[in-house]
Design an enzyme around this catalytic site. Structure first.
Site, PDB file in Angstrom:
ATOM      1  N   LYS A  65      -4.688   6.143  14.787  1.00 55.98           N
ATOM      2  CA  LYS A  65      -4.724   5.447  13.494  1.00 55.98           C
ATOM      3  C   LYS A  65      -6.187   5.359  13.029  1.00 55.98           C
ATOM      4  CE  LYS A  65      -0.357   4.759  12.853  1.00 55.98           C
ATOM      5  NZ  LYS A  65       0.313   5.399  11.714  1.00 55.98           N
TER       6      LYS A  65
ATOM      7  N   SER B 296       7.136   9.711  11.883  1.00 57.46           N
ATOM      8  CA  SER B 296       6.068   9.406  10.930  1.00 57.46           C
ATOM      9  C   SER B 296       6.581   9.501   9.499  1.00 57.46           C
ATOM     10  CB  SER B 296       4.902  10.385  11.127  1.00 57.46           C
ATOM     11  OG  SER B 296       4.083  10.390   9.973  1.00 57.46           O
TER      12      SER B 296
ATOM     13  N   ARG C 248       2.922   5.927  -3.353  1.00 59.64           N
ATOM     14  CA  ARG C 248       4.072   6.740  -3.786  1.00 59.64           C
ATOM     15  C   ARG C 248       4.289   6.658  -5.290  1.00 59.64           C
ATOM     16  NH1 ARG C 248       4.289   5.628   1.464  1.00 59.64           N
ATOM     17  NH2 ARG C 248       5.664   6.772   2.888  1.00 59.64           N
TER      18      ARG C 248
ATOM     19  N   ASP D 110       1.905  -0.862  12.050  1.00 58.94           N
ATOM     20  CA  ASP D 110       0.632  -1.369  11.524  1.00 58.94           C
ATOM     21  C   ASP D 110       0.368  -2.819  11.935  1.00 58.94           C
ATOM     22  OD1 ASP D 110       0.079   1.056  10.308  1.00 58.94           O
ATOM     23  OD2 ASP D 110       1.092   0.502   8.454  1.00 58.94           O
TER      24      ASP D 110
ATOM     25  N   LYS E 202       0.838  -1.206   0.000  1.00 57.03           N
ATOM     26  CA  LYS E 202       0.000   0.000   0.000  1.00 57.03           C
ATOM     27  C   LYS E 202       0.880   1.265   0.000  1.00 57.03           C
ATOM     28  CE  LYS E 202      -2.696   0.936   3.752  1.00 57.03           C
ATOM     29  NZ  LYS E 202      -2.390   2.286   4.265  1.00 57.03           N
TER      30      LYS E 202
HETATM   31  C1  S3P Z   1       2.558   4.880   6.160  1.00 59.10           C
HETATM   32  C2  S3P Z   1       3.166   5.218   7.337  1.00 59.10           C
HETATM   33  C3  S3P Z   1       2.621   4.864   8.659  1.00 59.10           C
HETATM   34  C4  S3P Z   1       1.629   3.720   8.562  1.00 59.10           C
HETATM   35  C5  S3P Z   1       0.647   3.907   7.441  1.00 59.10           C
HETATM   36  C6  S3P Z   1       1.368   4.032   6.113  1.00 59.10           C
HETATM   37  C7  S3P Z   1       3.157   5.348   4.903  1.00 59.10           C
HETATM   38  O1  S3P Z   1       1.979   5.994   9.210  1.00 59.10           O
HETATM   39  O2  S3P Z   1       0.933   3.572   9.781  1.00 59.10           O
HETATM   40  O3  S3P Z   1      -0.233   2.807   7.373  1.00 59.10           O
HETATM   41  O4  S3P Z   1       2.792   4.853   3.818  1.00 59.10           O
HETATM   42  O5  S3P Z   1       4.033   6.234   4.954  1.00 59.10           O
HETATM   43  P1  S3P Z   1       2.827   7.101  10.008  1.00 59.10           P
HETATM   44  O6  S3P Z   1       3.939   7.456   9.138  1.00 59.10           O
HETATM   45  O7  S3P Z   1       1.934   8.282  10.233  1.00 59.10           O
HETATM   46  O8  S3P Z   1       3.219   6.423  11.300  1.00 59.10           O
END
Ligand code: S3P
Length: 434
Positions: free
Chosen positions: A347, A173, A26, A320, A21
């Protein structure tokens, strides 16, 4: 809608999890920003990534979707990138639905665009914190406002005229880091982001592969503005989706499951390390890498697990997978302590509260902490009437638990798995051998 899961006596099989995902989001955004045709194979056919595609189309980016190529579960995308000039002011509000990654990363893209836009999402998304992107994007020069004192979506934005900044993330994050880097691509001067702990680096890897002037050292990333080259990429399977089957095989008394073509970026395989440290029998066979991302086949057998302590720098790497780790801990000998994970409270649901509440219904012994939980095992699981709270990760955790529970487990709101893993329930049933 509800899904009813019956216990399985034995489990075996091979699954290729759907495309990653994070990487899929991206490819679409960076492909839209690039000059030329980007081709993406195995793009995740999920609701979150569809939201990203829809937003990009509303912004004028041309994306063609072709039927999945044989042997692939995902979509084939052809993106005709025309650089930043290919983006135009949207006529409608952009709806990211349930996707926090779309909202945060898209804000980074829009911050450098000289037009107005509004981003909103579903009932869960509009309760998720946005000040973490509003602050840095404003420092760069974007006009951006949120609801309730800039805390929540909808977000209203007028971008353009950005300057690079040096910024230390207040929370680890990858979404926020990526938003600032994407804004930095369209700013004047260099942008430097420091992170408290390492987070997934898919954005950095992809930007490097597309010719951006980006450098990474320790937990800092520096990027200069400039154009991007187009890309050809095959998205590896999502290790966060594979995690359901890794945990299932480890905790079920009679199971052997093999996962094919899984992305094993070091910033994502915390789940494999945690399961191994609990005593799980996991083997990884590296395959030829999918461009900038390493790929492997992973096999797991029934195992005897012991409790562990998970905290600090490990947390972003398993963020996750914590509902699944909590489930594994219910079958492990001793205490599992998860700390430094307050991020779970913001979340798709408050995952500390919802995971504790739902696993307790099945018989788990879980103590909620402000920043994590303590799980004491092993406890036998009994079927119960459970609720996904609209959270795909929790729905999948409950589905896995249902295969172990002694009587029927009902998962209400099971359809939310479509956010990241539309074929989840079919794959679950395919593993039964007894
Ligand atoms: C993600 C980063 C994570 C993750 C999310 C997908 C990403 O969130 O929990 O499901 O694709 O960069 P955070 O970066 O806010 O922790």
């Amino acid at each position: 809608m509800v899904y009813r899961v019956q216990a399985a006596e034995s489990l075996a099989g091979e699954i290729e999890p759907p495309g990653d995902k994070s990487i899929s989001h991206r490819t679409a955004m960076l492909g839209g920003l690039a000059q030329g045709t980007t081709t993406v194979e195995n793009f995740l056919h999920g609701e979150d990534t569809e939201a990203t595609m829809n937003c990009l189309r509303s912004l004028g980016v041309e994306i063609h979707v072709e039927a999945p190529c044989p042997g692939s579960r995902g979509l084939r995308l052809i993106i005709n990138g025309r650089g930043r000039e290919g983006f135009r002011e949207p006529r409608q509000v952009l709806d990211v639905r349930n996707s926090g990654t779309t909202m945060r990363m898209m804000s980074g893209v829009l911050a450098s665009m000289p037009f107005s836009s509004v981003l909103t999402g579903d009932d869960s998304l509009i309760k998720r914190p946005m000040r973490r992107i509003i602050d840095p994007l404003r420092l760069m020069g974007a006009e951006i406002y949120g609801r309730d004192g800039d805390r929540y979506p909808p977000l209203e934005m007028r971008g353009g005229g950005l300057r690079g900044i040096e910024y230390t993330l207040p929370v680890a994050s990858a979404q926020v880091k990526s938003a600032v880097l994407l804004a930095g691509l369209g700013a004047e001067g260099r942008t430097v982001v420091h992170q408290p702990w390492a987070t997934r680096d898919h954005t950095e890897r992809m930007l490097q592969a597309m010719g951006a002037d980006i450098s990474v050292s320790d937990n800092s990333v520096s990027i200069a503005p400039g154009p991007l080259n187009s890309l050809e990429i095959n998205v590896p399977g999502d290790v966060s989706s594979a995690a359901a089957w890794l945990v299932l095989a480890a905790i079920h008394p009679d199971a052997r499951i093999r996962l094919r073509n899984v992305g094993v970026n070091p910033g994502r395989i915390g789940i494999v390390h945690v399961l191994k440290s609990m005593g799980a029998s996991v083997t990884m066979e590296e395959r030829a890498s999918a461009g900038a991302e390493p790929v492997a086949d992973i096999s797991v057998d029934s195992s005897s697990l012991s409790g562990v302590s998970i905290r600090g720098e490990t947390i972003p790497n398993v963020i996750d997978e914590i509902p699944l780790i909590a489930l594994a801990a219910t079958q492990a000998d001793g205490e599992t302590e998860i700390r430094d994970a307050a991020e779970l409270r913001v979340k798709e649901s408050d995952r500390i509260a919802t995971t504790a509440c739902e696993l307790r219904k099945l018989g788990a012994d879980i103590e909620e902490l402000p920043d994590g939980m303590i799980v004491r095992g092993p406890t036998p699981l009994n079927g119960a009437n459970c609720e996904s709270h609209g959270d795909h990760r929790l729905a999948m955790t409950l589905g896995v638990a249902g295969l172990l529970a002694r009587s029927e487990t009902i998962v209400a709101g099971h359809e939310c798995v479509a956010v990241s893993y539309p074929g989840f329930w079919e794959d679950l049933e395919s593993l039964r051998t007894g």
